[in-house]
Design a protein around this motif. Structure first.
Motif, short mmCIF file in Angstrom:
data_model
loop_
_atom_site.label_atom_id
_atom_site.label_comp_id
_atom_site.label_asym_id
_atom_site.label_seq_id
_atom_site.Cartn_x
_atom_site.Cartn_y
_atom_site.Cartn_z
N SER A 128 64.29 73.51 79.85
CA SER A 128 64.35 72.51 80.92
C SER A 128 65.75 72.48 81.52
N ILE A 133 64.98 76.26 74.53
CA ILE A 133 63.89 76.08 73.57
C ILE A 133 64.49 75.89 72.19
N SER A 134 63.98 74.93 71.46
CA SER A 134 64.51 74.64 70.13
C SER A 134 64.44 75.87 69.24
N GLY A 182 61.24 70.71 73.03
CA GLY A 182 60.30 70.77 74.13
C GLY A 182 59.57 72.10 74.15
N ALA A 183 58.57 72.19 75.01
CA ALA A 183 57.75 73.38 75.07
C ALA A 183 58.46 74.54 75.74
N GLY A 184 59.39 74.26 76.62
CA GLY A 184 60.06 75.33 77.34
C GLY A 184 61.49 74.95 77.62
#
Lengths: 114, 116
Positions: free
Chosen positions: B5, B26-27, B1-3
């Motif tokens: 969560s 974050i990945s 994901g972008a951030g």
């Protein structure tokens, strides 16, 4: 005891005006100092990071200063906008490399009114 | 994901119940942090994970608090036998590495826990 104190606790200004937020710290060993912006219901977002050798750092309308001798920092906001309404948190990183623990101030709650 | 969560965004529970809070970093971020933010106060460090190293649990306030992390991905913070003083926003953050001068931590939106 490592501490970060911020003033004022809250501030109300009119849109377009400037303001300055203060941060005093007693953290040792000092690694770096950060200012974060936290919108309501959101996590903090980094604005600036400064080491002891940096006196000032800017990010758009935000300018942070650091006086490592007096252990004081300030965040100056120029030409405020309604979107600047948020909590501004001063964070000092304690450590000498490797994993640094962050010491958070309680924040200054800024409200910008039209 | 972008951030980062977190879920749930809000949790209301009764005193004495157990709760589990989730964080998806974050990945690619190997470091993960949990913080607690009480109303009107600064963030308090709870626990830190870095890769496969033993976590730094020095900030956990009592043995009712525990956290797990699966590899370098999701983490769960568990609070057993919740008390009213546990009411707070629990924030998770992740970073690329655990140390370094400019270790940038990216925060999730937090979980607001209310213990009745």
């Amino acid at each position: 005891k490592n501490q970060v104190e911020q003033s004022p606790q809250s501030l109300i200004i009119l849109e377009g005006k400037n303001c300055t937020l203060q941060c005093n710290y007693t953290v040792s060993p000092f690694s770096n100092l950060r200012w974060y912006k936290q919108d309501t219901g959101r996590g903090p977002v980094s604005l600036t990071i400064m080491t002891f050798s940096e006196n000032t750092k800017s990010n758009g309308r935000y300018t942070a200063t650091l006086d490592a001798d007096t252990k004081q920092s300030s965040l100056h906001i120029t030409a405020s906008q309604l979107s600047d309404s948020a909590s501004y948190i001063c964070v000092v990183s304690a450590g000498s490399g490797g994993y640094n623990k962050l010491i958070f101030g309680a924040g200054t709650r800024l409200a910008v009114h039209p | 994901g972008a951030g980062v969560s977190q879920s749930p965004s809000n949790k209301v529970t009764e005193k004495g119940k157990d709760v589990e809070l989730r964080c998806d970093p974050i990945s690619g971020h190997t470091a993960l942090y949990w913080y607690r933010q009480r109303l009107g106060q600064g963030l308090e460090f709870l626990i830190y994970f870095q890769g496969n190293s033993a976590p730094d649990k020095s900030g956990l306030p009592s043995d009712r608090f525990s956290a797990e992390r699966t590899g370098e991905s999701v983490s769960t913070l568990t609070i057993q036998r919740t008390q009213q003083e546990d009411s707070a926003v629990y924030l998770c953050a992740s970073s690329l590495v655990g140390g370094g001068l400019y270790n940038e931590q990216f925060f999730g939106p937090g979980t607001r826990l209310t213990v009745l």
